[in-house]
Design a protein around this motif. Sequence first.
Motif, PDB file in Angstrom:
ATOM      1  N   ILE A   1      37.546  37.559  35.138  1.00 33.70           N
ATOM      2  CA  ILE A   1      37.460  38.658  36.116  1.00 33.70           C
ATOM      3  C   ILE A   1      36.538  39.750  35.598  1.00 33.70           C
ATOM      4  O   ILE A   1      35.733  40.319  36.344  1.00 33.70           O
ATOM      5  CB  ILE A   1      38.864  39.220  36.406  1.00 33.70           C
ATOM      6  CG1 ILE A   1      39.732  38.172  37.095  1.00 33.70           C
ATOM      7  CG2 ILE A   1      38.772  40.465  37.288  1.00 33.70           C
ATOM      8  CD1 ILE A   1      41.186  38.565  37.238  1.00 33.70           C
TER       9      ILE A   1
ATOM     10  N   PRO B   1      40.074  45.121  33.933  1.00 34.77           N
ATOM     11  CA  PRO B   1      40.850  43.981  33.410  1.00 34.77           C
ATOM     12  C   PRO B   1      41.035  44.033  31.902  1.00 34.77           C
ATOM     13  O   PRO B   1      42.017  43.519  31.376  1.00 34.77           O
ATOM     14  CB  PRO B   1      40.007  42.766  33.826  1.00 34.77           C
ATOM     15  CG  PRO B   1      38.648  43.297  34.121  1.00 34.77           C
ATOM     16  CD  PRO B   1      38.836  44.688  34.611  1.00 34.77           C
TER      17      PRO B   1
ATOM     18  N   ASP C   1      46.114  36.918  48.196  1.00 40.16           N
ATOM     19  CA  ASP C   1      46.123  35.656  47.455  1.00 40.16           C
ATOM     20  C   ASP C   1      46.722  34.587  48.350  1.00 40.16           C
ATOM     21  O   ASP C   1      47.941  34.462  48.458  1.00 40.16           O
ATOM     22  CB  ASP C   1      46.934  35.802  46.160  1.00 40.16           C
ATOM     23  CG  ASP C   1      46.741  34.615  45.218  1.00 40.16           C
ATOM     24  OD1 ASP C   1      46.609  33.490  45.723  1.00 40.16           O
ATOM     25  OD2 ASP C   1      46.715  34.825  43.989  1.00 40.16           O
TER      26      ASP C   1
ATOM     27  N   GLN D   1      41.929  34.339  32.140  1.00 38.15           N
ATOM     28  CA  GLN D   1      41.689  34.743  33.529  1.00 38.15           C
ATOM     29  C   GLN D   1      41.130  36.162  33.588  1.00 38.15           C
ATOM     30  O   GLN D   1      40.172  36.431  34.322  1.00 38.15           O
ATOM     31  CB  GLN D   1      42.985  34.674  34.337  1.00 38.15           C
ATOM     32  CG  GLN D   1      42.799  35.180  35.767  1.00 38.15           C
ATOM     33  CD  GLN D   1      44.079  35.189  36.580  1.00 38.15           C
ATOM     34  OE1 GLN D   1      44.215  34.464  37.544  1.00 38.15           O
ATOM     35  NE2 GLN D   1      45.021  36.044  36.206  1.00 38.15           N
ATOM     36  N   LEU D   2      41.694  37.058  32.807  1.00 40.76           N
ATOM     37  CA  LEU D   2      41.207  38.439  32.804  1.00 40.76           C
ATOM     38  C   LEU D   2      39.780  38.511  32.268  1.00 40.76           C
ATOM     39  O   LEU D   2      38.978  39.339  32.721  1.00 40.76           O
ATOM     40  CB  LEU D   2      42.138  39.320  31.969  1.00 40.76           C
ATOM     41  CG  LEU D   2      43.522  39.556  32.583  1.00 40.76           C
ATOM     42  CD1 LEU D   2      44.444  40.258  31.594  1.00 40.76           C
ATOM     43  CD2 LEU D   2      43.410  40.373  33.879  1.00 40.76           C
TER      44      LEU D   2
ATOM     45  N   SER E   1      48.684  35.692  39.575  1.00 34.81           N
ATOM     46  CA  SER E   1      48.230  36.392  40.776  1.00 34.81           C
ATOM     47  C   SER E   1      48.347  37.905  40.607  1.00 34.81           C
ATOM     48  O   SER E   1      47.453  38.659  41.000  1.00 34.81           O
ATOM     49  CB  SER E   1      49.049  35.930  41.983  1.00 34.81           C
ATOM     50  OG  SER E   1      48.695  36.660  43.139  1.00 34.81           O
TER      51      SER E   1
ATOM     52  N   ASP F   1      48.347  39.580  37.777  1.00 34.63           N
ATOM     53  CA  ASP F   1      47.328  40.009  36.810  1.00 34.63           C
ATOM     54  C   ASP F   1      45.983  40.195  37.509  1.00 34.63           C
ATOM     55  O   ASP F   1      45.288  41.200  37.297  1.00 34.63           O
ATOM     56  CB  ASP F   1      47.173  38.958  35.697  1.00 34.63           C
ATOM     57  CG  ASP F   1      48.286  39.009  34.676  1.00 34.63           C
ATOM     58  OD1 ASP F   1      49.048  39.985  34.664  1.00 34.63           O
ATOM     59  OD2 ASP F   1      48.396  38.053  33.879  1.00 34.63           O
ATOM     60  N   ARG F   2      45.613  39.218  38.332  1.00 41.99           N
ATOM     61  CA  ARG F   2      44.322  39.271  39.014  1.00 41.99           C
ATOM     62  C   ARG F   2      44.270  40.457  39.986  1.00 41.99           C
ATOM     63  O   ARG F   2      43.294  41.212  40.001  1.00 41.99           O
ATOM     64  CB  ARG F   2      44.061  37.959  39.767  1.00 41.99           C
ATOM     65  CG  ARG F   2      42.736  37.950  40.517  1.00 41.99           C
ATOM     66  CD  ARG F   2      42.408  36.586  41.111  1.00 41.99           C
ATOM     67  NE  ARG F   2      41.137  36.624  41.811  1.00 41.99           N
ATOM     68  CZ  ARG F   2      39.957  36.542  41.230  1.00 41.99           C
ATOM     69  NH1 ARG F   2      39.884  36.414  39.919  1.00 41.99           N
ATOM     70  NH2 ARG F   2      38.848  36.583  41.921  1.00 41.99           N
TER      71      ARG F   2
END
Length: 306
Positions: free
Chosen positions: A299, A236, A9, A295-296, A224, A226-227
């Motif tokens: 993804i 995810p 990242d 965000q999840l 970050s 989590d990703r």
Amino acid sequence: MPRTRFAPDRGLTSRMLLTMFLIGLLYVVFVGALLVFLKGAWLIIVIIAGGLFIAQFWFSDRIASFSMGAREVSAQDYPELHGTVDRLCALANMQKPKVAVAQSDIPNAFATGRNEKNAVVCVTTGLLRRLEPEELEGVLAHELSHVAHKDVMVMTIAGFLGVLTGVLTRVGLQAGLFGGFSSRDNRDGDNTGMVLLIVIAVSAVAYSISFLLTRLLSRYRELSADRAAALLTGRPSALASALTKVSGQMAAIPTEDLRRAQPFNAFYFAPAVSARQAASQAFSTHPSLQQRLEQLGRISAELGRQ
């Protein structure tokens, strides 16, 4: 050791470098201001600043673990937990950290340690009791990402200035209460009171800036992690399920227990606050649950198209 397979990242790296630079600059200005206003106490300032920094950097992992009741556990005591950590470390190509468990009904997890060699990943008994295996895997991958990206170390150093300014502010206030501000019978007394006021003001400003910088970094580092966890495990949805479950279960935790845990929110997988508190916290250590789930979701859609 080769680089880990956690997704790099660059945004996190650049933010950590910028935060460290700004915190370092603020620290130099802060200590310089103290040396100017407290000319006769430079040795005390150096000892306090140096001693606190060493303690914060070298012993933060032990202090945090002890404060949160973490106890290192063996593979014989918790075989499934160790098995999950072993599998994730092999998948991420990283050194296995110490594994600990905290006897707490608050469903949470945290990672601490200045490097991979000294890292500790801890889960609470409340988390182990509530999560399914794939959900626990997502949470552990999130915490291991913090270790792999070294953001635990950066947050430890970044938080040092806040600790220092807090100590000096309390010292200044206590000195004022015990006569520093009340000595009005001569010029020296007036000067002492003025200097103490200036020290408190400078400390308060430095603390406020440090607080804002660390909060901004803290929120990004959680997104970050989590990703990185979602991409490493490829699930995810499991991490999203864990987040939803943990955040929802906070409402069942007694308010007194949540308040005791709140000083450690910067370490936790999810903040130890009720849903109402989370919605009203403008300076939270974590992004909102909605941001993390969105965000999840993105993804998951990206992985589905691959």
